[in-house]
Design an enzyme around this catalytic site. Structure first.
Site, PDB file in Angstrom:
ATOM      1  N   GLU A 119      -6.179  -8.417  -0.147  1.00  0.00           N
ATOM      2  CA  GLU A 119      -6.641  -8.438   1.239  1.00  0.00           C
ATOM      3  C   GLU A 119      -8.150  -8.240   1.207  1.00  0.00           C
ATOM      4  O   GLU A 119      -8.626  -7.182   0.790  1.00  0.00           O
ATOM      5  CB  GLU A 119      -5.999  -7.312   2.058  1.00  0.00           C
ATOM      6  N   GLU A 126       0.817  -1.216   0.000  1.00  0.00           N
ATOM      7  CA  GLU A 126       0.000   0.000   0.000  1.00  0.00           C
ATOM      8  C   GLU A 126       0.854   1.270   0.000  1.00  0.00           C
ATOM      9  O   GLU A 126       0.868   2.034   0.976  1.00  0.00           O
ATOM     10  CB  GLU A 126      -0.963   0.002   1.186  1.00  0.00           C
TER      11      GLU A 126
HETATM   12  C1  GLA Z   1      -4.047  -2.724   5.047  1.00  0.00           C
HETATM   13  C2  GLA Z   1      -2.716  -3.375   5.122  1.00  0.00           C
HETATM   14  C3  GLA Z   1      -2.666  -4.540   6.025  1.00  0.00           C
HETATM   15  C4  GLA Z   1      -3.471  -4.302   7.244  1.00  0.00           C
HETATM   16  C5  GLA Z   1      -4.866  -3.970   6.861  1.00  0.00           C
HETATM   17  C6  GLA Z   1      -5.745  -3.742   8.048  1.00  0.00           C
HETATM   18  O1  GLA Z   1      -4.809  -2.956   3.956  1.00  0.00           O
HETATM   19  O2  GLA Z   1      -2.170  -3.704   3.883  1.00  0.00           O
HETATM   20  O3  GLA Z   1      -1.329  -4.753   6.387  1.00  0.00           O
HETATM   21  O4  GLA Z   1      -2.903  -3.274   7.968  1.00  0.00           O
HETATM   22  O5  GLA Z   1      -4.852  -2.800   6.120  1.00  0.00           O
HETATM   23  O6  GLA Z   1      -5.417  -2.544   8.664  1.00  0.00           O
END
Ligand code: GLA
Length: 657
Positions: A304, A145
């Site tokens: 995710e 991210e």
């Molecule tokens: C993001 C991150 C994860 C985790 C999730 C939940 O999408 O990539 O590592 O932190 O959020 O917070």
């Protein structure tokens, strides 16, 4: 036949090694075929400068591989180790107020710091060398991210270099930004600041937009350096991806970030505690998927997928029964070929102790695990028939990150949010069963018979020509308020507004009215049967020069002046909507625009509440996705015999979802 990837994000480093084999067996029992690993493991992969420790990850991967799980490996630059932060205090990311952020979270290193960059690439290289030939590995996720804006002195120097490459001369830069205003003419490149907080809340809009572009480019370049390193070692069949944050994330130009990637992936958290209710609607979630498909106009993964109540200091509501599978199927409906749940087990400690995985702290499988395992069995049976098929997007929405950046700097009206404006158009099409894909203006738009360009504020001659060609060739184009008002330097144009789009739209803007919060303007539509809705947030007072009036303002000082117009252009049509508008207005405009474009839903769901419909195609085979987002069973009437893929049964007439 392609494989559908169904998996989970796993952090073996956070658990005692004695649990790994049991975890792997249970993952397989849930139907998972892939895990993502290691994107936050820098501190244990390199516990001291230059000392690499892969043994633990080797053992974890051996166990996962033996259980039949494939691996996506993350490079770990998103979270620097504590020894690095201690050795380089100036590595910290600096916020817009000039404050260096304290080590202790993540994304706390400046992407502009040269040593951070070297270290990040060194660990990526070491991982690539070590795991290139590992039989479990199928792909790589770079970092995690990307994002956050840094205003450090390192960033400032890089910005000055970036500007030199862009403008060549200070004269050109000064002219583009209009720096004569308030004595800001620059005589040295090194005098150019970054837009940290200033005495007034109005730094130069040209400088500001360039800074946002530069920061986005900085991440794109950082990612490219990773790709170059990985590609020296990994086999060509390994894919390289990055996990983006969907449509709502607006600090990076994802089109540029996606270009060199083999695969786009993104992180889908529909009920995150920070979201407004409207951002959690099925349409808002769908927009995230569509935007990610649109980056490369290629199938994507969800890397995710929310697995439970989410939260840091505040915990969100729990996903309701059936909702985890619904979200995963919705991702497929818009073109996902992989869904990976975040995360396996909830960690009782540290920053994400409130962020729930599929399993709770006590490791007891409950409803969430069983629902996903049920889906896993379905995917094992039918996933391969879905993977690789192409989602159908009959409409497009022009999505322009420069425009987003420009509205971040000056939204023009307190209540105008570019993202909400785009969502309101996407949602109105979604309600009609029409999927719209966010695309860049210079992508090939010819396959879409309807294109919406919401608030396309920055327009140059090429942009105007592309839109004109699109309409002349038979497209239906909807442009909204503020379109064409600025050039790509973020300066207002001096042609009569809407500037380079005035001739195309057949209107001029005679006056504008930025409305106070909560005020609306009534509209008088062309005739009584036309539709409904009223103007909000912003009103362009239009003078048609060569356009038909669809709606005029009523009951205000510009009563009877045009608000919405349409012009036939070549074989197509251009509609100009001079306001943000309420939902009824947008529904009215899009009912007419989509009829004119001849668009129909994959299945007519008129009268059915809460059911979403999309389509994917495999050659001549049509896969219709019907998703019931309501809390109750819903009846749908099929217009032709179909086969239920999940149960392999024939369907006809009324079915219940
Ligand atoms: C993001 C991150 C994860 C985790 C999730 C939940 O999408 O990539 O590592 O932190 O959020 O917070």
């Amino acid at each position: 036949m392609s494989q559908f990837y169904f998996g989970v994000d796993y952090y073996p480093e956070q658990w005692d090694e004695s649990r790994w084999a049991h975890d792997a067996a249970r993952m397989r029992a849930a139907g998972f075929n892939v895990v993502r690993l290691a994107e936050f493991a820098w501190g244990v992969l390199e516990p001291a400068d230059g000392q690499f420790r892969f043994e633990w990850l080797d053992r974890a991967m051996a166990i996962l591989h033996a259980a039949g799980l494939q691996v996506v490996l993350g490079t770990p630059a998103a979270s620097m180790p504590s020894w690095m932060a201690a050795a380089y205090p100036d590595m910290a990311i600096v916020d817009a107020d000039g404050r260096a952020r304290t080590f202790g979270s993540r994304r706390d290193a400046s992407p502009a710091h040269p040593r951070y960059r070297d270290y990040a690439l060194r660990i990526a290289r070491a991982m690539a060398q070590h795991y290139a030939a590992h039989p479990a590995v199928i792909g790589w996720q770079i970092d995690n991210e990307f994002g956050d804006r840094c205003y450090s002195d390192h960033a400032r120097r890089r910005f000055q270099d970036w500007l030199r490459t862009k403008y060549h001369t200070l004269e050109a830069l000064n002219a583009a930004w209009g720096t004569v205003f308030w004595s800001h003419t620059y005589h040295e490149w090194s005098h150019i600041p970054v837009p940290r907080s200033t005495t007034h809340a109005c730094p130069n809009p040209g400088l500001h937009l360039d800074y946002y572009r530069f920061l986005s480019d900085l991440y794109v370049e950082f990612q490219q350096a990773h790709i170059d390193v990985l590609r020296m070692y990994i086999p060509p069949q390994h894919f390289i991806t990055h996990n983006c944050m969907g449509f709502t994330y607006s600090l990076l130009n994802y089109f540029a970030l996606a270009r060199p990637l083999d695969l786009v992936s993104w992180d889908n958290y529909p009920i995150a505690f920070w979201r407004e209710p409207a951002q959690m609607s099925p349409a808002a979630i769908a927009l995230g998927h569509a935007a990610m498909w649109g980056l490369k106009r290629r199938n994507f993964w969800v890397m995710e997928q929310q697995s439970g109540p989410s939260g840091w200091h505040i915990i969100s509501p729990s996903p309701q029964p059936g909702q985890l599978a619904l979200w995963a199927y919705q991702a497929m409906a818009y073109g996902a070929d992989g869904v990976v749940f975040f995360r396996w087990r909830t960690n009782p400690r540290a920053a994400e102790q409130n962020w729930h995985g599929l399993l709770d702290y006590d490791d007891v499988p409950r409803r969430r695990y069983f629902e996903v395992a049920h889906m896993g069995a379905q995917i094992a049976a039918v996933g391969a028939q879905i993977a690789g098929s192409i989602p159908v997007y009959p409409a497009a929405i022009i999505h322009d990150y420069d425009v987003r950046f420009s509205f971040q700097i000056q939204p023009d009206n307190r209540d105008f949010h570019y993202e909400n404006h785009v969502l309101s158009y996407f949602a109105a099409l979604h309600a009609r069963g029409l999927a719209a894909v966010p695309m860049a203006l210079h992508d090939d738009l010819s396959a879409c018979r309807l294109v919406i360009a919401p608030a396309l504020r920055l327009v140059d001659d090429d942009d105007a020509a592309a839109l004109t060609r699109y309409a002349e060739n038979g497209g239906v184009l909807v442009l909204t308020m503020r379109s064409g008002t600025r050039d790509r330097s973020n300066a207002m144009v001096t042609q009569t507004l809407p500037g380079r789009l005035a001739a195309l739209c057949g209107v001029t803007i005679e006056e504008t009215d930025s409305l106070p919060t909560g005020e609306f303007r009534a509209l008088r539509w062309h005739d009584d049967s036309f539709g409904q809705g009223c103007a909000s947030i912003w009103c362009d007072v239009l003078q048609p020069t060569d356009a038909e009036v669809w709606a005029s303002y009523a009951d205000c000082w510009y009563t009877q002046r045009a608000a919405i117009t349409a012009r036939t252009v070549g074989r197509g049509m251009v509609i100009y909507v001079g306001t943000a508008g309420d939902a009824a207005l947008i529904a009215t405009v899009l009912a007419r625009a989509s009829a004119r474009a001849g668009l129909t839903a994959p299945l007519d769901l008129t009268g059915t509440q809460g059911v979403e419909v999309t389509e994917r195609q495999h050659g001549t085979e049509r896969l219709i996705f019907l998703l019931n987002h309501g809390g109750e069973p819903a009846s749908v009437t099929l217009d032709r015999p179909m086969r239920d893929l999940l149960t392999d049964t024939a369907l006809e007439g009324v079915i219940v979802l």
